[in-house]
Write a protein that holds these residues in place. Sequence first.
Motif, PDB file in Angstrom:
ATOM      1  N   THR A 118      40.962 -33.705 -47.246  1.00  0.00           N
ATOM      2  CA  THR A 118      42.213 -32.946 -47.290  1.00  0.00           C
ATOM      3  C   THR A 118      43.278 -33.521 -46.354  1.00  0.00           C
ATOM      4  OG1 THR A 118      40.982 -30.935 -47.806  1.00  0.00           O
ATOM      5  CG2 THR A 118      43.223 -30.647 -46.984  1.00  0.00           C
ATOM      6  N   LEU A 119      42.886 -33.844 -45.127  1.00  0.00           N
ATOM      7  CA  LEU A 119      43.854 -34.249 -44.100  1.00  0.00           C
ATOM      8  C   LEU A 119      43.998 -35.761 -43.950  1.00  0.00           C
ATOM      9  CD1 LEU A 119      42.930 -31.661 -41.318  1.00  0.00           C
ATOM     10  CD2 LEU A 119      44.776 -31.527 -42.999  1.00  0.00           C
ATOM     11  N   GLY A 120      43.186 -36.509 -44.660  1.00  0.00           N
ATOM     12  CA  GLY A 120      43.204 -37.959 -44.525  1.00  0.00           C
ATOM     13  C   GLY A 120      42.093 -38.400 -43.591  1.00  0.00           C
ATOM     14  N   ASN A 121      41.640 -39.625 -43.806  1.00  0.00           N
ATOM     15  CA  ASN A 121      40.522 -40.136 -43.021  1.00  0.00           C
ATOM     16  C   ASN A 121      40.964 -41.340 -42.195  1.00  0.00           C
ATOM     17  OD1 ASN A 121      38.149 -41.038 -41.954  1.00  0.00           O
ATOM     18  ND2 ASN A 121      37.038 -41.099 -43.883  1.00  0.00           N
ATOM     19  N   PRO A 122      41.196 -41.127 -40.903  1.00  0.00           N
ATOM     20  CA  PRO A 122      41.623 -42.244 -40.052  1.00  0.00           C
ATOM     21  C   PRO A 122      40.462 -43.120 -39.580  1.00  0.00           C
ATOM     22  CG  PRO A 122      41.457 -40.269 -38.739  1.00  0.00           C
ATOM     23  CD  PRO A 122      41.146 -39.869 -40.168  1.00  0.00           C
ATOM     24  N   TYR A 123      39.234 -42.738 -39.928  1.00  0.00           N
ATOM     25  CA  TYR A 123      38.065 -43.364 -39.325  1.00  0.00           C
ATOM     26  C   TYR A 123      37.556 -44.548 -40.139  1.00  0.00           C
ATOM     27  CZ  TYR A 123      38.256 -38.945 -36.862  1.00  0.00           C
ATOM     28  OH  TYR A 123      38.682 -37.870 -36.129  1.00  0.00           O
ATOM     29  N   ALA A 124      37.421 -45.679 -39.466  1.00  0.00           N
ATOM     30  CA  ALA A 124      36.808 -46.851 -40.084  1.00  0.00           C
ATOM     31  C   ALA A 124      35.332 -46.569 -40.347  1.00  0.00           C
ATOM     32  CB  ALA A 124      36.965 -48.064 -39.172  1.00  0.00           C
ATOM     33  N   LEU A 125      34.754 -45.714 -39.526  1.00  0.00           N
ATOM     34  CA  LEU A 125      33.363 -45.293 -39.646  1.00  0.00           C
ATOM     35  C   LEU A 125      33.285 -43.862 -39.136  1.00  0.00           C
ATOM     36  CD1 LEU A 125      30.268 -45.870 -39.967  1.00  0.00           C
ATOM     37  CD2 LEU A 125      30.329 -46.760 -37.624  1.00  0.00           C
ATOM     38  N   SER A 126      32.571 -43.016 -39.859  1.00  0.00           N
ATOM     39  CA  SER A 126      32.384 -41.628 -39.433  1.00  0.00           C
ATOM     40  C   SER A 126      30.907 -41.378 -39.191  1.00  0.00           C
ATOM     41  CB  SER A 126      32.886 -40.656 -40.507  1.00  0.00           C
ATOM     42  OG  SER A 126      34.276 -40.734 -40.644  1.00  0.00           O
TER      43      SER A 126
END
Length: 185
Positions: A118-126
């Motif tokens: 929903t908010l976007g994924n800034p993570y190269a890895l989660s």
Amino acid sequence: MNKKILFIPLVLFLLLAAALLWQFNRNADGDDPTLLESALVGKPVPVFKLESLQNPGQLYSQKALINGKPLLLNVWATWCPTCRAEHEYLNTLAEKGVRVVGLNYKDNRVKAINWLNTLGNPYALSLYDGDGMLGLDLGVYGAPETFLIDGKGIIRYRHAGDLNAEVWKDEVQPLWNKYSKLAED
């Protein structure tokens, strides 16, 4: 009744008042009680094996954080209102090429995945730290917290609270630039 016993509340009150005045004096001298020092600054990221947030069963170790370039390890959770406040800025940093690794801390996996969708994924890895053990090893007090890790896997800085434009500019970016330059040399 022993008259000395009557002085105990007075003595306790005076001790409490002295402690309070001492703390006020420390704060007036610039000692910021909101600064939470980390014993891990200057030390390697703790050893861990965690699942990917989006891909249960896919395991990562601390080696996934070491690629010769610095990164931000951001501890976050959907139950954390401040995490929501900083999320947009993390997206901005990621768009500028800052490698951000997310550590979803003591959270519901489904809610966390929906949050990122929903908010976007800034993570190269989660990474998913459902039981909070890596958070404990890192000395996390709560979310959000962000660690700057150099290209060799050494923790160089810790920020407790909202990572925003001001914190980035004043505190994190100078260190980011330093460790990025060292990675290039």
